[in-house]
Structures are given as C-alpha cells and as structure tokens.
Design an enzyme around this catalytic site. Structure first.
Site, mmCIF file in Angstrom:
data_model
loop_
_atom_site.group_PDB
_atom_site.id
_atom_site.type_symbol
_atom_site.label_atom_id
_atom_site.label_comp_id
_atom_site.label_asym_id
_atom_site.label_seq_id
_atom_site.Cartn_x
_atom_site.Cartn_y
_atom_site.Cartn_z
ATOM 1 N N LYS A 294 12.145 -8.005 0.734
ATOM 2 C CA LYS A 294 11.088 -8.779 0.068
ATOM 3 C C LYS A 294 9.831 -7.917 0.029
ATOM 4 O O LYS A 294 9.113 -7.774 1.029
ATOM 5 C CB LYS A 294 10.840 -10.066 0.866
ATOM 6 C CG LYS A 294 10.216 -11.200 0.080
ATOM 7 C CD LYS A 294 8.849 -10.954 -0.488
ATOM 8 C CE LYS A 294 7.740 -11.063 0.519
ATOM 9 N NZ LYS A 294 6.393 -10.895 -0.097
ATOM 10 N N PRO A 295 9.549 -7.300 -1.121
ATOM 11 C CA PRO A 295 8.336 -6.470 -1.211
ATOM 12 C C PRO A 295 7.101 -7.328 -1.523
ATOM 13 O O PRO A 295 7.227 -8.497 -1.872
ATOM 14 C CB PRO A 295 8.645 -5.555 -2.394
ATOM 15 C CG PRO A 295 9.645 -6.298 -3.220
ATOM 16 C CD PRO A 295 10.335 -7.306 -2.342
ATOM 17 N N GLU B 95 5.573 -2.914 12.176
ATOM 18 C CA GLU B 95 4.597 -1.842 11.938
ATOM 19 C C GLU B 95 3.350 -2.489 11.370
ATOM 20 O O GLU B 95 3.318 -2.869 10.201
ATOM 21 C CB GLU B 95 5.155 -0.810 10.954
ATOM 22 C CG GLU B 95 6.389 -0.097 11.453
ATOM 23 C CD GLU B 95 6.187 0.676 12.739
ATOM 24 O OE1 GLU B 95 5.026 0.913 13.135
ATOM 25 O OE2 GLU B 95 7.190 1.031 13.380
ATOM 26 N N CYS C 106 -2.205 2.028 6.913
ATOM 27 C CA CYS C 106 -2.278 1.521 8.296
ATOM 28 C C CYS C 106 -2.741 2.644 9.207
ATOM 29 O O CYS C 106 -3.235 2.393 10.297
ATOM 30 C CB CYS C 106 -0.936 0.968 8.736
ATOM 31 S SG CYS C 106 0.369 2.163 8.636
ATOM 32 N N SER D 75 0.154 -6.894 8.101
ATOM 33 C CA SER D 75 -0.990 -7.141 8.989
ATOM 34 C C SER D 75 -0.556 -7.584 10.383
ATOM 35 O O SER D 75 0.537 -8.124 10.572
ATOM 36 C CB SER D 75 -1.885 -8.230 8.372
ATOM 37 O OG SER D 75 -1.215 -9.470 8.434
ATOM 38 N N GLU E 160 -9.662 -3.756 11.859
ATOM 39 C CA GLU E 160 -9.244 -2.952 10.710
ATOM 40 C C GLU E 160 -9.958 -3.494 9.470
ATOM 41 O O GLU E 160 -9.915 -4.699 9.210
ATOM 42 C CB GLU E 160 -7.729 -3.108 10.560
ATOM 43 C CG GLU E 160 -7.132 -2.309 9.432
ATOM 44 C CD GLU E 160 -5.620 -2.500 9.350
ATOM 45 O OE1 GLU E 160 -5.157 -3.657 9.475
ATOM 46 O OE2 GLU E 160 -4.918 -1.505 9.150
ATOM 47 N N ASN F 268 0.824 -1.214 0.000
ATOM 48 C CA ASN F 268 0.000 0.000 0.000
ATOM 49 C C ASN F 268 0.855 1.260 0.000
ATOM 50 O O ASN F 268 0.423 2.312 -0.444
ATOM 51 C CB ASN F 268 -0.962 0.003 1.197
ATOM 52 C CG ASN F 268 -0.234 -0.033 2.525
ATOM 53 O OD1 ASN F 268 0.899 -0.515 2.612
ATOM 54 N ND2 ASN F 268 -0.866 0.473 3.555
HETATM 55 C C1 UN1 Z 1 1.107 7.766 6.374
HETATM 56 O O1 UN1 Z 1 0.017 7.719 6.930
HETATM 57 O O2 UN1 Z 1 1.532 8.787 5.830
HETATM 58 O O3 UN1 Z 1 1.516 1.177 5.582
HETATM 59 C C2 UN1 Z 1 2.021 6.633 6.302
HETATM 60 C C3 UN1 Z 1 1.067 2.220 6.011
HETATM 61 C C4 UN1 Z 1 1.928 2.971 6.960
HETATM 62 C C5 UN1 Z 1 2.405 4.248 6.428
HETATM 63 C C6 UN1 Z 1 1.396 5.323 6.582
HETATM 64 N N1 UN1 Z 1 3.039 2.130 7.348
HETATM 65 O O4 UN1 Z 1 -0.012 2.627 5.660
#
Ligand code: UN1
Length: 502
Positions: free
Chosen positions: A169-170, A247, A281, A226, A390, A146
C-alpha cells in the site's frame, strides 16, 4: 491516467488526484481508492499464492529480482521523470533513487543463491542438526511517498526473494510512481498475485490491516512513515505477537568539531538539510557546532544556502517543492513558531516563495507550486519544538556547544535515533561519538542522508523498533529460522545426557 488496485476493485468509492506539487493543475494520476475490504481481499489473495511462490527455488526467485532490476535500469529515466513530476524530487536525486532499486535487485539476485542455513554439531552421537530459513508468509508493506520507489524496493525485493507474497500500500500522493514500479516488477516475471498493489486511505488501510491480522492473513508488516503512525502499527502488531519492521522519523544531528573541514561540513549540511526539500527521514535536523567555529560555520552555511539553486525540480536544483499540500500545511505550523523566537538566515524570507516573497535565481513559477524558502534558524535552544521534533521541510537549526560530551547529549536529546553525522579530523572524536550516539547510522565527514543498498539501514528510539533493512541483515525480517534435528542412532537419545550414558 486512471490507476486502480490490483486486482481491480469494483467497489471503489473515491477517486484521489495525485498532483504535481510544482505546478497547479497538472494531475499525474487519478487514483481509484479501495477500502478496508480491498486490503483484506488482497491479503487473502496473497496468502493463497504464498506456498506456490515459496516452492519456487530461491535462485530462481532471485533471477526474477535480477530481471526486475534490469527492467528498472532500462526505464530509469522515465521512472525518475515520473518521480520528479509526482513528488517534486529534483531529477538528479530521483535518478539516484531509481539507481538504488537496481542496486537492491542486484544484491538480492545473488542472495537467492546464498540463503544459507547451517550444519551444527550435536551433543549426541549419530545425530545431525541443521538450520533453515523459512519465509514468514504474507507481508504487508505500507510506504511513504518521499521515496516512492526505492524505499518500497527495500521491502519488496528481500520479502519476495525469500518466498513471501506481498501486499503493498503506497502513499496515494505518490501512486503513479508506485504503479509504474509495480508494473515493472510484474513484467519481470513475478507470477500473478504474488505482489498485490492496493490504493487506500491511511484510515482504511489501518482498518483493513487490523482485520487481516485478526483473520491471520498477515504475518509481517513493513512500514516506513511517521513516528505517530508507526506507534499505532506497532501496537496493532504487538497485539498479534508480531514485530513489524518500522522505519520512522528522524531528527538527525550533525556535530561540527573545531578540527572539521568547514567547507566540507557546509557542503554536507546543504545536501543533508535541503536535498529532497528536507523531507527525507535521514534529513539533517540540527547542526551542533563547536563555539570556536560556530560563527564562521554559520556565515559559510548561510552563504551556501543563499546561493543554492531552488526551483523547477526537473532542472539542476538543490531543492524543489514540498511533496504534497498536507506536508506543506504541517511545515507551516513550524514556520509560524520560529519567527518571534529566532534569528533566521539563509534566505531573504521565511515561508512560501511567492511574488511578494521572491527568491533570487528561482526557476519555478512563483505563484504556483509548494515552494518554500530554505531556512536556517540560528540559536535554537534545547527546549524548542524545532529542536525536538522532525519538521520534514527545508529548515535546519544551528546551535553552539562547548564540550563533545555536551554535543552528544544534545544530539541524543530529541529521542530519535536514525542517522547522525560528525565532521572532524580527530579519530578520537569519531570513536567517542560512534559509541555514545543513539543513532543506528553514523556518518563521518559525510551527509546524514544517502543510504547504500547493502548496509544496514534503520534507527532506534522514536525512529523505529530497532529493525534493520538492506543487505543480508534484512533477511532476518522476512524469514524465520527453523532448526531441524535428525537422529539416525536408532534409539531415543535425550539432550543433556551424561558422557557416561553415551
Ligand atoms: C537516504 O537517506 O538515502 O524515507 C534514504 C526516507 C528513508 C530513506 C532515506 N526511509 O527518507
């Protein structure tokens, strides 16, 4: 375009098509997927190059990061167009995302000259104490699609700057954007093999990571994705006594108090809830509005969502399509739940935008693309799945509150703790909220989303393990403190000596 892992993987078995979510039939890249062995091989290769890279002075490594930033800036529009085409992020947001990489590189260019240690006074005479930052070693970075280029740069740039080598690893559905960023970093002057790009499925990556950890080839894991996958990665790292940088998801609340500027709150809720089609996120989950202004807020928010341009992400829209078919399928599970339970507003329909469920002013091609009606669900309750989890799509819940205490309780209830916002003109509300909200990030009179490259970013609870990215705080993720004590007294001095013995 066919893209593959670096170094090229001859054993690759599967080819994945990364497609444009706005237009069926537009294949952005054919991705040659590696497997668990590909991942392990890349970790071994990165490990081999680590001490050479760490031997290059930090200011020189910083210069490479600066060069990467300038190259990204010079190619900003091309990269942003690719991001828009591959994941459907509206072009203005994609350009902002690319700008964030430049900001990150600019920050860490300077940090290369500021990897300070300290001199510390000793309790003994003729003894010097110092601290040094050492790189952790080899870092595995696993990222979602994302934010296919900015979020990876939050890991790659500080990890490389501090002398680590990196295996990245994307997400495969954002592989072309990742590949483009990788090529810009290499072109900026990264020595061969210091950054390894690997394409593999999630299962293969997990298996490869597990093997690499067993073999002692990975010293740190950075993961954005996630909560569910983050838990598995956290457990795996924990078994190796490692603390990953995690994160994860968010259910980010916005509290609107009676003193708030309602138009400002509506503008914030529109961007936070529906920018990137609600798939950040940091996207807004639920608006918790004081009962006195609830109906008026809902009326204005509904009007704003109804008027929001939706459609072709290359144009000037608030939201384009969802990222990928898998995300759309998951989002639809939430949509089937809401219909019998709640009042829906903000749109003439719920679900996919089609010829049978059209949207006014829609600029995409309605029978194609993963486009969904932006949806407000009024009257959610604290036991609803859409309140607790979420949803990762263009859906925002709204519910009223009576006291700020209760608003904060509701805001913390889902158990995430990434971002949050309060709209108020009363400073006392701000300080009470800031102190009691569980979130790692608090916005006052601004959107829950929209990170700046030099402010700590990260969450608590189900949003992560308390690690922080960005700015100087992230240096603690990718370096370990080493203490040095140097005794030049010519005798054995023991710590905790009595003054009389000195
Ligand atoms: C933002 O809100 O500018 O994957 C960044 C995501 C977060 C980055 C959000 N790690 O959405």
């Amino acid at each position: 375009m066919r893209i593959t892992s670096r170094p090229a993987d001859e054993r690759a078995t599967a080819v994945y098509s990364s497609v444009n979510p706005a237009r069926t039939g537009d294949v952005v890249a054919e991705v040659i997927l590696g497997d668990a062995d590909t991942f392990v091989t890349a970790c071994a290769a990165a490990r081999e190059r680590q001490s050479t890279w760490a031997g290059i002075p930090a200011p020189v490594r910083g210069r490479v990061m600066g060069a990467a930033g300038r190259l990204v800036e010079a190619n900003a529009e091309t990269l942003a167009r690719l991001v828009t085409r591959e994941i459907g992020k509206p072009y203005a947001e994609a350009l902002g995302e690319v700008r964030e990489i430049v900001d990150t590189c600019e920050f860490f260019l300077g940090e290369g000259r500021r990897l300070y240690g300290e001199t510390v006074p000793s309790e003994m005479p003729d003894k010097q104490l110092f601290t040094f930052r050492n790189p952790v070693g080899t870092v595995a970075v696993i990222t979602a699609g994302n934010f296919p280029v900015a979020v990876p740069s939050w890991y790659l740039v500080p990890a490389l700057l501090t002398g680590n080598t990196v295996v990245w690893k994307p997400a495969e559905y954002a592989a072309a954007s990742a590949h483009a960023l990788y090529r810009l970093f290499v072109a900026a002057g990264l020595p061969d093999g210091v950054l390894q790009l690997v394409f593999a499925t999630g299962d293969d990556t997990y298996a490869g990571l597990s093997q690499a950890l067993d073999a002692g080839l990975v010293d740190k894991v950075g993961f954005t994705g996630s909560t569910e996958v983050g838990r598995r990665i956290g457990e795996l790292c924990g078994r190796h006594l490692q603390s990953p940088c995690l994160e994860l998801g968010g259910k980010n609340p916005m509290v609107v108090t009676p003193s708030a500027d309602l138009d400002l709150a509506v503008e914030g809720a529109l961007f936070a809830g529906f920018g990137t089609a609600g798939q950040r996120c940091t996207s807004l989950g639920t608006v918790i509005v004081h009962r006195d202004v609830h109906d008026e807020f809902l009326r204005r928010f509904t009007a704003a969502v109804e008027a929001a341009p939706v459609g072709d992400p290359a144009g000037d829209v608030v939201l384009g399509p969802l990222l990928d078919a898998r995300f759309a399928a998951r989002f639809e599970e939430y949509l089937t739940w809401i219909a019998p339970h709640h009042t829906v507003s903000g749109s003439s329909a719920v679900g996919r935008i089609t010829a049978d469920a059209p949207r006014n002013g829609f600029t995409g091609v309605s029978t194609e693309g993963l486009y969904y009606h932006p949806t407000i669900v009024a009257g959610v309750t604290e036991t609803d799945p859409i309140f607790l989890h979420e949803t990762f799509g263009p859906l925002v819940g709204v519910l009223p509150y009576d006291t700020l205490d209760d608003a904060i309780r509701l805001a913390n209830l889902p158990g995430y703790g990434l971002s949050s916002a309060i709209y108020t003109t009363d400073p006392a509300d701000v300080f009470t909220f800031r102190r009691r909200i569980s979130a790692g990030m608090v916005s006052v009179n601004n959107s829950t989303s929209g990170a700046e490259a030099h402010l700590p970013f990260g969450g608590n609870g189900k949003s992560g393990n308390g690690s922080r990215q960005s700015g100087r705080w992230v240096l603690d993720q990718f370096t370990r403190w080493q203490s040095v004590n140097w005794d030049h007294s010519g005798r054995l001095q023991k710590a905790q000596m009595d003054v009389a013995d000195l």
